[in-house]
Design a protein around this motif. Structure first.
Motif, PDB file in Angstrom:
ATOM      1  N   TRP A 300      47.736 -17.461 -22.369  1.00 44.03           N
ATOM      2  CA  TRP A 300      48.465 -16.254 -21.983  1.00 44.03           C
ATOM      3  C   TRP A 300      48.050 -15.106 -22.900  1.00 44.03           C
ATOM      4  O   TRP A 300      47.635 -15.322 -24.034  1.00 44.03           O
ATOM      5  CB  TRP A 300      49.972 -16.461 -22.094  1.00 44.03           C
ATOM      6  N   TYR A 303      52.142  -9.823 -25.113  1.00 43.64           N
ATOM      7  CA  TYR A 303      53.128  -9.198 -24.228  1.00 43.64           C
ATOM      8  C   TYR A 303      52.729  -7.752 -23.953  1.00 43.64           C
ATOM      9  O   TYR A 303      52.398  -6.987 -24.867  1.00 43.64           O
ATOM     10  CB  TYR A 303      54.508  -9.240 -24.879  1.00 43.64           C
ATOM     11  N   ASP A 304      52.745  -7.380 -22.692  1.00 44.56           N
ATOM     12  CA  ASP A 304      52.451  -6.016 -22.266  1.00 44.56           C
ATOM     13  C   ASP A 304      53.754  -5.228 -22.215  1.00 44.56           C
ATOM     14  O   ASP A 304      54.535  -5.362 -21.273  1.00 44.56           O
ATOM     15  CB  ASP A 304      51.766  -6.048 -20.888  1.00 44.56           C
ATOM     16  N   LYS A 305      53.989  -4.407 -23.234  1.00 38.34           N
ATOM     17  CA  LYS A 305      55.247  -3.662 -23.326  1.00 38.34           C
ATOM     18  C   LYS A 305      55.382  -2.618 -22.228  1.00 38.34           C
ATOM     19  O   LYS A 305      56.488  -2.292 -21.807  1.00 38.34           O
ATOM     20  CB  LYS A 305      55.365  -3.002 -24.704  1.00 38.34           C
ATOM     21  N   ASN A 307      54.357  -2.770 -19.054  1.00 36.58           N
ATOM     22  CA  ASN A 307      54.729  -3.356 -17.766  1.00 36.58           C
ATOM     23  C   ASN A 307      55.684  -4.546 -17.899  1.00 36.58           C
ATOM     24  O   ASN A 307      55.987  -5.217 -16.904  1.00 36.58           O
ATOM     25  CB  ASN A 307      53.469  -3.787 -17.005  1.00 36.58           C
ATOM     26  N   ASN A 308      56.116  -4.831 -19.132  1.00 39.73           N
ATOM     27  CA  ASN A 308      57.147  -5.843 -19.384  1.00 39.73           C
ATOM     28  C   ASN A 308      56.785  -7.237 -18.863  1.00 39.73           C
ATOM     29  O   ASN A 308      57.537  -7.874 -18.128  1.00 39.73           O
ATOM     30  CB  ASN A 308      58.492  -5.406 -18.768  1.00 39.73           C
ATOM     31  N   ARG A 309      55.602  -7.706 -19.283  1.00 42.34           N
ATOM     32  CA  ARG A 309      55.199  -9.046 -18.837  1.00 42.34           C
ATOM     33  C   ARG A 309      54.034  -9.567 -19.683  1.00 42.34           C
ATOM     34  O   ARG A 309      53.350  -8.802 -20.360  1.00 42.34           O
ATOM     35  CB  ARG A 309      54.785  -9.016 -17.360  1.00 42.34           C
ATOM     36  N   TYR A 310      53.834 -10.882 -19.610  1.00 45.62           N
ATOM     37  CA  TYR A 310      52.613 -11.521 -20.095  1.00 45.62           C
ATOM     38  C   TYR A 310      51.676 -11.708 -18.904  1.00 45.62           C
ATOM     39  O   TYR A 310      52.104 -11.631 -17.745  1.00 45.62           O
ATOM     40  CB  TYR A 310      52.913 -12.889 -20.706  1.00 45.62           C
ATOM     41  N   TYR A 311      50.403 -12.003 -19.178  1.00 46.03           N
ATOM     42  CA  TYR A 311      49.457 -12.295 -18.108  1.00 46.03           C
ATOM     43  C   TYR A 311      48.809 -13.647 -18.353  1.00 46.03           C
ATOM     44  O   TYR A 311      48.351 -13.943 -19.448  1.00 46.03           O
ATOM     45  CB  TYR A 311      48.372 -11.210 -18.018  1.00 46.03           C
ATOM     46  N   LYS A 312      48.788 -14.464 -17.311  1.00 50.33           N
ATOM     47  CA  LYS A 312      48.134 -15.772 -17.360  1.00 50.33           C
ATOM     48  C   LYS A 312      46.631 -15.557 -17.251  1.00 50.33           C
ATOM     49  O   LYS A 312      46.159 -14.817 -16.376  1.00 50.33           O
ATOM     50  CB  LYS A 312      48.628 -16.657 -16.213  1.00 50.33           C
TER      51      LYS A 312
END
Length: 317
Positions: A300, A303-305, A307-312
């Protein structure tokens, strides 16, 4: 201790002590459970890495700013699959110790190639007034040199030297493809693509870390780009008012939503296509940069602050 180790090499130094000079791309003093700590993003021309200062963080925070080069000693650690630097010593680096160009990230595409691609699109615009307008703006060698070097953003996408022209060429390429699918005016759409972010030359200062100019903060690149288009169109005798009106609408509406600082909502087919092509390149490139910054073994991303998500991270077998 060893000599300076590039950011790209740090992923091979987990659990090892290193030293080096790095540019401070971001700096944030945070409050932890027991005391304050300093969260940094460090970079050189090979990439970026997160770093933490756990001891005397408040004092160290006063010793340098974002955009400065600092000398650090610390240990490379793997925390939840993310490689970071735990700093034990740091100091402000004197200008005599480094060459700033060694710490500025750049497009992986050569600027000469980007420039050639850009002017290929200019020459594809057959509408005579739009073609004159594009040449009037971009044939100015001093201005185009700044445009060629400028970043496209402060932190999210194409936030590096030559980033603006890379993004502009990508958006024009997407718009050209879209023109084969939808009944748009090709010349108007491509002209809007080439001009939509033109004033980012004025919006950002890139003397180390990328930051906003006063004009960038107080006016913003949509209004400034509109101003550049209008001022130059006025120099072309007989420039059609309706044509300029539609071109201005493309520039002023390309953010797509009022909540994202768009001056107007897209209200023509060309404006809708430009908005989505611009957003596609910005979002896809932003995520690609986050994935690229992850260690080779990561599953992973950080954390993308925004867009509020992690990316697989998909790694084909």
């Amino acid at each position: 201790m060893t000599e300076h180790i590039s950011v790209a090499e740090l992923y091979q130094k987990v659990n090892q002590e290193i030293s080096g000079l790095y540019l401070v791309a971001e700096k944030e003093l945070r409050e932890g459970k027991n005391d304050f700590y300093l969260r940094l993003k460090l970079q050189d021309k090979t990439g970026t890495i997160s770093a933490n200062v756990w001891k005397d963080a408040a004092r160290h925070s006063d010793e340098f700013d974002a955009g400065d080069i600092i000398s650090v000693q610390g240990t490379v650690v793997n925390y939840k699959g993310q490689v970071q630097l735990s700093i034990t010593k740091l100091r402000f680096a004197d200008k005599s110790e480094y060459n700033l160009d060694d710490y500025l990230t750049r497009s992986k595409i050569e600027p000469e190639v980007l420039g050639d691609r850009f002017f290929e699109f200019v020459d594809k615009v057959r509408q005579p007034y739009l073609n004159k307008l594009l040449h009037l703006i971009f044939d100015d060698k001093e201005f185009f040199t700044k445009f060629l070097r400028a970043p496209a953003a402060k932190s999210w996408h194409h936030n590096y030297i030559n980033g603006l022209i890379e993004h502009t060429v990508a958006v024009a390429s997407l718009c050209e493809f879209a023109s084969t699918l939808y009944p748009v005016d090709y010349d108007l759409l491509i002209s809007g693509a080439l001009l939509h972010d033109v004033a980012k030359v004025q919006e950002y200062a890139n003397l180390g870390n990328i930051d906003f100019t006063d004009a960038g903060r107080l006016i913003g690149h949509l209004a400034l780009s509109d101003q550049i288009a209008c001022e130059n169109a006025c120099k072309i005798p007989g420039f059609p008012e309706e044509l300029l009106l539609n071109l201005r609408h493309l520039i002023l509406s390309h953010h797509g939503e009022y909540e994202k600082a768009s001056v107007r909502l897209p209200q023509t087919l060309e404006a809708i296509v430009l908005h989505h092509c611009d957003n596609l390149d910005a979002q896809a490139k932003g995520v690609a940069q986050i994935i690229e910054a992850a260690p080779p073994f990561a599953v992973w991303t950080e954390y993308d602050k925004l867009n509020n998500r992690y990316y697989k991270i998909y790694r084909p077998v």
